[in-house]
Write a protein that holds these residues in place. Structure first.
Motif, mmCIF file in Angstrom:
data_model
loop_
_atom_site.group_PDB
_atom_site.id
_atom_site.type_symbol
_atom_site.label_atom_id
_atom_site.label_comp_id
_atom_site.label_asym_id
_atom_site.label_seq_id
_atom_site.Cartn_x
_atom_site.Cartn_y
_atom_site.Cartn_z
ATOM 1 N N GLY A 153 -15.019 3.226 18.997
ATOM 2 C CA GLY A 153 -13.512 2.588 19.213
ATOM 3 C C GLY A 153 -12.619 3.340 18.265
ATOM 4 N N ARG A 154 -13.077 4.047 17.241
ATOM 5 C CA ARG A 154 -11.933 4.798 16.248
ATOM 6 C C ARG A 154 -10.786 5.504 17.089
ATOM 7 N N GLY A 155 -9.726 5.698 16.350
ATOM 8 C CA GLY A 155 -8.804 6.498 16.541
ATOM 9 C C GLY A 155 -7.727 6.353 17.669
ATOM 10 N N SER A 156 -6.878 7.372 18.062
ATOM 11 C CA SER A 156 -5.923 7.201 19.209
ATOM 12 C C SER A 156 -6.331 7.236 20.334
ATOM 13 N N THR A 198 -12.366 -13.585 16.493
ATOM 14 C CA THR A 198 -12.242 -11.927 17.004
ATOM 15 C C THR A 198 -11.019 -11.401 15.941
ATOM 16 N N GLN A 199 -11.253 -10.067 15.937
ATOM 17 C CA GLN A 199 -10.103 -9.066 15.288
ATOM 18 C C GLN A 199 -9.769 -7.926 16.227
ATOM 19 N N ARG A 200 -8.835 -7.428 16.118
ATOM 20 C CA ARG A 200 -8.474 -5.905 16.881
ATOM 21 C C ARG A 200 -8.272 -5.319 15.768
ATOM 22 N N LEU A 201 -9.267 -4.271 15.461
ATOM 23 C CA LEU A 201 -9.133 -3.356 14.325
ATOM 24 C C LEU A 201 -8.293 -1.929 14.442
ATOM 25 N N ASN A 202 -8.487 -1.551 15.832
ATOM 26 C CA ASN A 202 -7.859 -0.420 16.218
ATOM 27 C C ASN A 202 -6.575 -0.736 16.927
ATOM 28 N N PRO A 203 -5.421 -0.727 16.439
ATOM 29 C CA PRO A 203 -4.138 -0.903 17.024
ATOM 30 C C PRO A 203 -3.801 -0.109 18.300
ATOM 31 N N GLY A 207 -7.559 -5.118 23.565
ATOM 32 C CA GLY A 207 -8.350 -6.234 23.386
ATOM 33 C C GLY A 207 -8.876 -6.293 21.905
ATOM 34 N N GLU A 208 -9.925 -7.136 21.717
ATOM 35 C CA GLU A 208 -10.528 -7.228 20.496
ATOM 36 C C GLU A 208 -11.566 -6.218 20.457
ATOM 37 N N ASP A 209 -12.115 -5.723 19.087
ATOM 38 C CA ASP A 209 -13.295 -4.563 18.916
ATOM 39 C C ASP A 209 -13.985 -5.004 17.933
ATOM 40 N N ALA A 210 -13.779 -6.517 17.463
ATOM 41 C CA ALA A 210 -14.664 -7.008 16.398
ATOM 42 C C ALA A 210 -14.907 -8.300 16.536
ATOM 43 N N ASN A 228 -18.792 -4.797 15.501
ATOM 44 C CA ASN A 228 -17.586 -4.082 15.951
ATOM 45 C C ASN A 228 -17.924 -2.559 16.225
ATOM 46 N N ARG A 229 -16.790 -2.176 17.029
ATOM 47 C CA ARG A 229 -17.169 -0.704 17.324
ATOM 48 C C ARG A 229 -16.025 0.402 16.671
ATOM 49 N N ILE A 230 -16.023 0.047 15.125
ATOM 50 C CA ILE A 230 -15.353 1.019 14.555
ATOM 51 C C ILE A 230 -16.265 1.515 13.376
ATOM 52 N N ASN A 231 -17.070 0.919 12.916
ATOM 53 C CA ASN A 231 -17.694 1.552 11.385
ATOM 54 C C ASN A 231 -19.167 2.059 11.634
#
Length: 327
Positions: A153-156, A198-203, A207-210, A228-231
């Motif tokens: 879920g990282r990046g543009s 919930t959080q949205r880490l990737n702008p 939706g939410e990714d955490a 989460n789908r970031i780390n």
């Protein structure tokens, strides 16, 4: 038994891999409004016929079941078409975008006397089946924890295998953590209360990714899902995360590779390396076909799966209100 698959996208291939390894099942057709997608899918999996219209396919093929592997926005419509033609339905999760549509899917199948089975493979992963088998060894279970991290879920341009995820207004819980919620129900029974943040880490996504979810069960146990789908690393490990379940007589831990330990002692069990995540889809679809033949109740009957769906929507309700939600 004769089936047809509706939707020839990414995840439908995992369905098809399992169907082809079941000698008593034949998938006779694929339906997709994208003719190119249908053609490519049919050629890859040797499906004999292609259709662009579900009604036409059912009228000509008369399958025993349809396997719906489309995006959830189409699930109610496709389920209703199949049910009206007295055709059993297997439907990929997420069930539907709203609670009302999910209930309507169950209702339309019941009214037409056909089965609705939800394609929820997580509880069929061999490490969770083994944990469930060993639950009596834990005594009175009081805690279940899941921790999931992926990096897709990282990046543009996140989620490269399913890029439409980035536009989903509800993402992580609705699309992914529903698996963990259903597995928690499989292990611990029905859920009484939900508290979620919930959080949205990737702008770059909608939706939410955490999310952090706290569940309390009727038996008194609690479960915590932290995801989460970031780390995380890519590709993620086969089990998509780690787990810990504790009781009065000990604990079982699960690694990201699906390895299990009871109080640090390794647990030996069969762990297939073929197919999807411990060949869980084959095990589940085998169960579906056996239940359709015998009339026995399935583990993922649509009416039972509504308890999982209700919990998913309760997570969003809790996050919006900042309160515990009682089911």
């Amino acid at each position: 038994m004769k089936g047809a698959i509706i939707g020839g996208g990414f995840f439908a291939g995992f369905h098809m891999d399992a169907w082809q390894r079941m000698p008593d099942v034949e998938i006779v057709a694929v339906v997709d409004t994208d003719a190119g997608c249908a053609k490519e899918f049919a050629e890859k999996w040797s499906v004999p016929r292609i259709y662009g219209d579900v009604r036409e396919m059912i009228a000509l093929e008369r399958p025993d079941f349809v396997d719906i592997a489309t995006r959830p926005e189409a699930h109610l419509h496709l389920t209703a078409l199949a049910a009206a033609a007295k055709t059993n339905v297997i439907c990929q999760k997420p069930m539907a975008p709203t609670w009302e549509e999910s209930v309507a899917m169950v209702d339309v199948c019941r009214e037409n006397g056909v089965r609705l089975l939800m394609h929820e493979n997580w509880r069929w992963q061999p490490w969770y089946r083994e944990i469930q088998r060993r639950l009596p060894d834990l005594g009175s279970v009081h805690y279940l924890g899941f921790r999931m991290r992926t990096g897709d879920g990282r990046g543009s341009m996140p989620y490269p295998t399913q890029p439409y995820f980035a536009q989903m207004p509800r993402l992580l819980i609705y699309e992914t953590l529903v698996h963990f919620i259903d597995t928690a129900r499989y292990l611990l029974g029905e859920i009484d209360t939900v508290h979620c943040q919930t959080q949205r880490l990737n702008p770059a996504i909608a939706g939410e990714d955490a999310a952090q979810i706290h569940l309390r069960f009727a038996i008194g146990a609690v479960a915590v899902i932290d995801a989460n789908r970031i780390n995380g690393k890519m590709p993620p490990p086969v089990a998509f995360g780690v787990a810990l379940i504790e009781g009065s007589k000990g604990r079982i831990s699960m690694s990201g590779e699906g390895d299990l330990r009871f109080d640090e002692v390794p647990i030996a069990f069969a762990k297939p390396t073929t197919g999807y995540k411990g060949d869980s889809i084959l095990a589940m679809q085998r169960h579906f076909v056996d239940c359709l033949r015998s009339g026995d109740r399935c583990e993922s009957e649509g009416s039972d799966y509504l308890a999982t769906v209700r919990t998913v929507f309760a997570c969003y309700e809790s996050a919006n209100l900042g309160e515990v939600v009682r089911l």
